[in-house]
Design a protein around this motif. Structure first.
Motif, short mmCIF file in Angstrom:
data_model
loop_
_atom_site.label_atom_id
_atom_site.label_comp_id
_atom_site.label_asym_id
_atom_site.label_seq_id
_atom_site.Cartn_x
_atom_site.Cartn_y
_atom_site.Cartn_z
N CYS A 62 -3.29 -0.78 -0.57
CA CYS A 62 -4.19 -1.31 -1.12
C CYS A 62 -4.01 -1.28 -2.84
O CYS A 62 -3.17 -0.72 -3.28
N ARG A 63 -4.56 -2.38 -3.44
CA ARG A 63 -4.32 -2.32 -4.83
C ARG A 63 -5.70 -2.65 -5.68
O ARG A 63 -6.58 -3.37 -5.08
N ALA A 68 -13.19 5.99 -5.22
CA ALA A 68 -13.68 6.12 -3.85
C ALA A 68 -13.06 5.15 -2.82
O ALA A 68 -13.09 5.52 -1.42
N LEU A 69 -12.60 3.94 -3.15
CA LEU A 69 -11.74 3.07 -2.16
C LEU A 69 -10.47 3.88 -1.75
O LEU A 69 -10.01 3.93 -0.59
N GLU A 70 -9.79 4.51 -2.87
CA GLU A 70 -8.52 5.37 -2.25
C GLU A 70 -8.89 6.54 -1.27
O GLU A 70 -8.19 6.44 -0.20
N TRP A 71 -10.14 7.20 -1.50
CA TRP A 71 -10.46 8.26 -0.53
C TRP A 71 -10.94 7.54 0.52
O TRP A 71 -10.56 8.16 1.99
N ALA A 99 -1.14 0.23 -7.32
CA ALA A 99 -1.28 0.53 -5.87
C ALA A 99 -1.98 1.71 -5.63
O ALA A 99 -2.16 2.49 -6.65
N CYS A 100 -2.73 1.89 -4.90
CA CYS A 100 -3.65 3.07 -4.18
C CYS A 100 -2.47 3.96 -3.75
O CYS A 100 -1.65 3.53 -2.73
#
Length: 82
Positions: free
Chosen positions: A73-74, A55-58, A80-81
């Motif tokens: 982001c990690r 969800a954070l990657e999206w 890593a994203c």
């Protein structure tokens, strides 16, 4: 649906009414689309389906698309994203 019914019931001579109904239908469609987008941004379906990291990657990708700002982001595991 009520607007569509009114539009169908309007006669050919009631062109102003038909134009107003068509405009109201377009506004309603745009409002529904916007509300769905906002709801998705507030609680992305990805969160439930794939978890917090996905969800954070999206969200990061959506932010990049809207703003042009590159994000890095990690996750807690250090990966890593994309």
């Amino acid at each position: 649906m009520d607007l569509a019914l009114i539009g169908r019931k309007a006669t050919k001579r009631q062109t102003q009414l038909r134009v107003k109904v068509d405009s109201a239908m377009q506004l309603a469609d745009e409002m529904i689309f916007t509300l769905r987008r906002i709801a998705s941004e507030l609680r992305p379906r990805t969160l439930d389906d794939l978890g917090l990291t996905a969800a954070l990657e999206w969200q990061a990708q959506e932010f990049e698309t809207r703003t042009g700002v590159l994000l890095r982001c990690r996750s807690a595991g250090g990966t890593a994203c994309p």
